[in-house]
Design an enzyme around this catalytic site. Structure first.
Site, PDB file in Angstrom:
ATOM      1  CG  ASP A 201      -1.913   1.050   1.294  1.00 13.58           C
ATOM      2  OD1 ASP A 201      -2.804   1.021   0.437  1.00 13.58           O
ATOM      3  OD2 ASP A 201      -1.847   1.924   2.181  1.00 13.58           O
ATOM      4  CD  GLU A 263      -2.120   2.489  -3.643  1.00 11.50           C
ATOM      5  OE1 GLU A 263      -3.205   3.020  -3.869  1.00 11.50           O
ATOM      6  OE2 GLU A 263      -1.590   2.529  -2.508  1.00 11.50           O
TER       7      GLU A 263
HETATM    8  C1  GLC Z   1      -4.181   3.126  -0.591  1.00  9.87           C
HETATM    9  C2  GLC Z   1      -5.448   2.320  -0.525  1.00  9.87           C
HETATM   10  C3  GLC Z   1      -6.542   3.210  -0.059  1.00  9.87           C
HETATM   11  C4  GLC Z   1      -6.199   3.732   1.319  1.00  9.87           C
HETATM   12  C5  GLC Z   1      -4.852   4.440   1.308  1.00  9.87           C
HETATM   13  C6  GLC Z   1      -4.344   4.680   2.693  1.00  9.87           C
HETATM   14  O1  GLC Z   1      -4.218   4.096  -1.556  1.00  9.87           O
HETATM   15  O2  GLC Z   1      -5.701   1.721  -1.770  1.00  9.87           O
HETATM   16  O3  GLC Z   1      -7.785   2.563  -0.038  1.00  9.87           O
HETATM   17  O4  GLC Z   1      -7.178   4.622   1.762  1.00  9.87           O
HETATM   18  O5  GLC Z   1      -3.877   3.663   0.660  1.00  9.87           O
HETATM   19  O6  GLC Z   1      -3.903   3.482   3.273  1.00  9.87           O
END
Ligand code: GLC
Ligand code: CA
Length: 519
Positions: A201, A263
């Site tokens: 994440d 991500e």
């Molecule tokens: C990422 C997740 C999202 C979350 C954020 C904070 O972007 O996909 O859903 O709110 O991280 O952890």
């Protein structure tokens, strides 16, 4: 696909937003046992891996992305035995399991943060987070939180702590070696339980630039968009982040054949590719198709830059039309019948590409975003933006399985955590399985062809010249994919038709908002 490619190179993966997939115990919230009971469906769909969103102990301020204990299951979702059962059954069906890890921040209820609040400024407890002194009543810098409002919250002794997301998600201090030791422990904990990989994440977060410089005032406005991470945003993509990924990779490599997937909301293709260097992440989410508007030139451009970024560092591309953070593509492409037709066409474009494809649960059913009433909204963005941004709940409504009224087999409770629209009776899995013209049937045929047909080989694409508003590309194995966004029918490239996203025109032309596969 060559026999030397790792399992993730060309996999079709399915994102399970656990909270919204299937509820086993009638509390209106999806859980691990619910997921386990529906694995047969995912096997039928033909996906090779599942990515599960966080199911760890959490007060759910950001629905699990605020983790209070990363090595335990939240009772809302089940327990460790339920997780072990999911992984055993998924492996039995030949599906890999990818779990989320959230290294940028913890929950404010994590024992470390509670200890930090109880301790003095300058203490080792505070040094696990980013605490700083402000100037009087002003926070240490002008950074906004991604969810709206300032990225700093003041504690009673006057210090401030940093939270790039909600105040319930304090950022961890990655300059402190204790933090990386703890992440390594978490990775090994889940690897020992048999997971096949991690989705990391906010993998472009974590490292913070020296001195935490403010954002120049004239650029501030563009930084309030959700996860936009434009260039020169000091909150993300700091150079120090790459050491963290080398550490993650070295732990993951202690186990054979495991995936580290980031991500990474970094638009600059060269900066994006840096995360995919041979000693960093294996793969990263590339959001080119998520961000492209429905236009052949823009889509082609996104594909080209996604392929180039991965190729430049010897990695494999990934493709994704949507996830739990963005508006669903049926809605983005114009909603209703038009949006659905275009989403069908884009499904064929995406599934024709070399690399891994990530499908977000409900995408294969053609679910649109839902306009939810104010009083049910739960995304922290709604409150934090002073009720100006509705947030992401509209793409997180539970999956409709069967029957004629809500909750459509998702739960036995009428009160699901987000209400399900009665019109979704037409979109239920059960109905779509029986209908050869449904979105689900299209996905099943496309995934099946992609897996079995030798035309889908080779890591490159060759573009054909074509009419304006259209494109066609060819893969080395012989697959041709054509997309028409031009508004009028166009001739198809030569070849035998394998699949089309909608009926062809009478003269065999490809109608607008339609894609076709030929070989
Ligand atoms: C990422 C997740 C999202 C979350 C954020 C904070 O972007 O996909 O859903 O709110 O991280 O952890
Ligand atoms: Ca439940």
């Amino acid at each position: 696909m060559t026999s030397r490619d790792p399992w993730w190179a060309n996999a079709v993966c399915y994102q399970v937003y656990v909270r919204s997939f299937a509820d086993s115990n009638g509390d209106g919230i999806g859980d691990l046992e619910g997921l386990r009971s529906r694995l047969g469906y995912l096997e039928l769909l033909g996906v090779q891996a599942l990515w599960l969103t966080p199911f760890y102990r959490s007060p759910m301020a950001d629905h699990g992305y605020d983790v209070a204990d990363p090595r335990d299951v939240d009772p809302v979702f089940g327990d460790l035995a339920a997780f072990d059962a999911v992984i055993a059954d998924a492996h039995e069906c030949g599906m890999k399991i990818i779990v989320d890890v959230v290294p940028n921040h913890s929950s404010d209820q994590h024992e470390w943060f509670q200890a930090a609040l109880a301790a003095e400024p300058g203490s080792p407890e505070r040094a696990r987070y980013v605490f700083a002194d402000g100037e009087g009543d002003e926070p240490p810098n002008n950074w906004p939180s991604i969810f709206g409002g300032p990225a700093w919250t003041q504690v009673p002794d006057g210090q401030w702590y940093l939270h790039l997301f909600a105040p319930e998600q304090p950022d961890l201090n990655w300059a402190n070696p204790e933090i990386s030791e703890d992440l390594a422990k978490t990775l090994r904990f889940w690897l020992d339980r048999g997971v096949d990989g991690f989705r990391i994440d906010v993998a472009h977060g974590m490292a913070k630039p020296d001195g935490l410089p403010s954002i120049p005032a004239d650029e501030l406005k563009q930084f309030s968009e959700l996860l936009a991470a434009p260039e020169h945003d000091p909150r993300f993509d700091a150079d120090g982040v790459h050491d963290i990924h080398r550490m993650i990779r070295s732990v993951v490599d202690e186990y054979p054949d495991k995936l580290a997937l980031g991500e990474i909301w970094v638009r600059d293709a060269d900066r994006f590719a840096m995360y995919l260097r041979p000693d960093e992440l294996h793969q990263a989410f590339y959001f080119g198709l998520t961000e492209a508007v429905y236009d052949a030139d823009e889509i082609r451009e996104a594909i080209t830059s996604g392929l180039q970024a991965a190729e430049s560092v010897g990695s494999h591309s990934t493709w994704t039309l949507s996830n739990h953070d963005v508006v669903r593509e049926v809605t983005r492409y114009g909603d209703g019948e038009l949006g659905t037709r275009r989403a069908r066409a884009m499904a064929l474009v995406e599934l024709a590409l070399p690399g891994a494809v990530y499908i977000y649960n409900g995408e294969e059913l053609g679910l649109p975003n839902v306009d939810l009433p104010d009083e049910v909204l739960q995304d922290p963005t709604w409150e934090r933006s002073g009720h100006t941004e509705r947030g992401r709940d509209g793409c997180r409504v539970p999956v409709p399985w069967e029957g004629n009224e809500p909750p459509f087999g998702f739960s036995t409770a009428e009160d699901t955590w987000l209400p399900m629209p009665p019109e979704w009776r037409e979109l239920c899995v059960e109905k779509q399985l029986e209908d050869p013209g449904s979105m689900l049937s299209l996905y099943r045929s496309a995934i099946d062809l992609r897996q079995k047909n030798p035309a889908f080989t080779g890591n490159t694409v060759e573009w054909f010249a074509g009419p304006a508003g259209c494109f066609a590309f060819r893969r080395p194995g012989g697959l041709i994919c054509a997309l028409n966004t031009s508004g009028a029918p166009v001739p198809l490239p030569p070849g035998d038709l394998l699949l089309a996203s909608g009926p062809l025109a009478e003269d065999g032309y490809l109608p607008t908002d339609t894609a076709a596969w030929l070989a």
